[in-house]
Design an enzyme around this catalytic site. Structure first.
Site, mmCIF file in Angstrom:
data_model
loop_
_atom_site.group_PDB
_atom_site.id
_atom_site.type_symbol
_atom_site.label_atom_id
_atom_site.label_comp_id
_atom_site.label_asym_id
_atom_site.label_seq_id
_atom_site.Cartn_x
_atom_site.Cartn_y
_atom_site.Cartn_z
ATOM 1 N N ASP A 1 107.129 121.480 -36.258
ATOM 2 C CA ASP A 1 106.705 121.106 -34.913
ATOM 3 C C ASP A 1 106.917 122.235 -33.914
ATOM 4 O OD1 ASP A 1 106.139 117.885 -34.551
ATOM 5 O OD2 ASP A 1 107.339 118.373 -36.311
ATOM 6 N N GLN B 1 107.357 107.851 -42.510
ATOM 7 C CA GLN B 1 106.069 108.542 -42.583
ATOM 8 C C GLN B 1 105.717 108.965 -44.012
ATOM 9 O OE1 GLN B 1 108.540 109.299 -40.393
ATOM 10 N NE2 GLN B 1 107.748 110.092 -38.465
ATOM 11 N N ARG C 1 100.443 111.261 -34.334
ATOM 12 C CA ARG C 1 101.670 112.038 -34.514
ATOM 13 C C ARG C 1 101.328 113.234 -35.389
ATOM 14 N NH1 ARG C 1 101.558 111.522 -39.238
ATOM 15 N NH2 ARG C 1 103.147 113.123 -39.452
ATOM 16 N N GLY C 2 102.275 114.166 -35.486
ATOM 17 C CA GLY C 2 102.026 115.431 -36.166
ATOM 18 C C GLY C 2 101.631 116.462 -35.129
ATOM 19 N N ALA C 3 102.315 117.605 -35.129
ATOM 20 C CA ALA C 3 102.145 118.585 -34.055
ATOM 21 C C ALA C 3 100.693 119.001 -33.826
ATOM 22 C CB ALA C 3 103.037 119.805 -34.326
ATOM 23 N N ASN D 1 111.582 120.581 -37.327
ATOM 24 C CA ASN D 1 110.697 119.671 -38.062
ATOM 25 C C ASN D 1 111.349 118.289 -38.102
ATOM 26 O OD1 ASN D 1 108.207 119.299 -39.567
ATOM 27 N ND2 ASN D 1 109.476 119.048 -41.378
ATOM 28 N N LYS D 2 110.671 117.355 -38.736
ATOM 29 C CA LYS D 2 111.144 115.975 -38.796
ATOM 30 C C LYS D 2 112.597 115.912 -39.262
ATOM 31 C CE LYS D 2 109.271 113.154 -37.774
ATOM 32 N NZ LYS D 2 109.290 112.585 -36.403
#
Length: 346
Positions: A239, A198, A53-55, A249-250
């Site tokens: 993202d 996270q 995960r994470g762009a 973003n998240k």
């Protein structure tokens, strides 16, 4: 200056030469387990299931997924290998919708493939490795640029995970925080980041691996923390960034930005220019991923017709609430006024 000796020991992705090893981030911090993938379908599943995960990390993983597809399908006797690889690229593209780095990386890989008539594997592998290496280099550059902006900061709050686990290595927002701390140790806070935690499971663990002190807070404690005067910056990743500076973003980032404005706390977004979507004018055009209700609902409500869940995993922060967007090409101050077009034209 940050040195390579300060690079995080954490590695989310490992290319072996014939497979991609992915650290299953769902099991952290209790278990450190790498899953090994030899085909693009497996990599797509790793992305969809949030093992990776994470762009930036998603884009890098997808690039290696294309390499695995070429390795699996290409042969001089297989005239349909390009069609099979394109099918795999489509599968990778459908794994998650919001992180634009995924589509950016796949576009880079497809462009290289389209120009190949001979054995494409060496060239396509070189492209994936370059995407990976360039991301790490960009992280270091952003770390320095962001740390310059935060030179007088006394306390920082971050959200989700934006470190080596979410990138090729070192991190975006967490890379800035690492660089700031190396220059002048300051107080670092991490929000737990529900519902996947996270911040609690990944950011706190990752900083601890590098012996950087961090204080965990409940997401709902952020306003009270700001009111206490303990922090002067919120530092997060992204993202997808629209041309006007709106940032996806998240989930929870928008809330933090609203709270920050109320308490005179500044907001910094840190992301490589590959996160800027040149086809999107503003945040209203960003597709927000909706995940399963089961990720929020306790098992006892699974079959209850009276209880449901709404589970968006990203939100959009308007550019007007952001003080600075840091990329490897420079810093866009006050993006609500100036946007980010200048960064992609730099």
């Amino acid at each position: 200056m940050t040195t390579r000796q300060q690079q995080s020991a954490v590695l989310a992705l490992q290319w072996t030469g014939h497979s991609l090893r992915v650290l299953d981030q769902r099991q952290l911090p209790d278990t450190i387990n790498y899953d090994e993938y030899t085909d693009a379908q497996g990599v797509a599943q790793a992305i969809a299931s949030m093992r990776v995960r994470g762009a930036p990390a998603i884009g890098i993983a997808a690039a290696y997924g294309v390499v695995l597809s070429v390795n699996q399908h290409y042969s001089k006797s297989n005239s349909s290998w390009q069609q099979q690889v394109q099918t795999d690229i489509t599968t990778l593209a459908n794994s998650r919708p919001t992180a634009v780095n995924l589509f950016w990386a796949l576009t880079q890989m497809k462009s290289v493939l389209d120009g190949q008539s001979d054995d494409p594997l060496p060239t396509i592998l070189a492209c994936a490795k370059k995407i990976h290496a360039d991301d790490i280099a960009a992280n270091y550059k952003m770390g320095e640029l962001g740390a310059d902006v935060l030179a007088n900061a006394t306390g920082i709050l971050t959200h989700c995970n934006t470190g080596a686990l979410a990138t090729g290595g070192y991190g975006t927002a967490l890379g800035v925080i690492r660089t700031v701390y190396a220059r002048n140790p300051i107080k670092i806070y991490a929000g737990e980041t529900r519902p996947w935690l996270q911040g609690q499971r990944l950011t706190v663990w990752e900083l601890a691996q590098d012996e950087i002190p961090v204080t965990l807070i409940a997401d709902s404690a952020a306003a009270w923390l700001m009111k206490s005067g303990a922090i002067d910056w919120v530092v997060v990743g992204a993202d997808r960034i629209a041309l006007n500076g709106d940032v996806a973003n998240k989930i929870g980032t928008y809330s933090l930005a609203v709270l920050a404005k109320q308490h005179d706390v500044k907001v910094m977004v840190v992301a490589p220019t590959s996160t800027i979507d040149g086809a999107i004018e503003n945040g209203d055009q960003i597709e927000i991923e909706q995940r399963q209700q089961s990720e929020l609902l306790p098992d006892c409500y699974t079959d209850n017709t009276y209880v449901s869940a709404w589970n968006p995993v990203f939100d959009v922060t308007p550019a007007g609430l952001i003080s600075a967007i840091v990329t490897e090409r420079g810093v866009a101050f006050n993006p609500g006024v100036n946007g980010v077009v200048g960064l992609i034209e730099a």
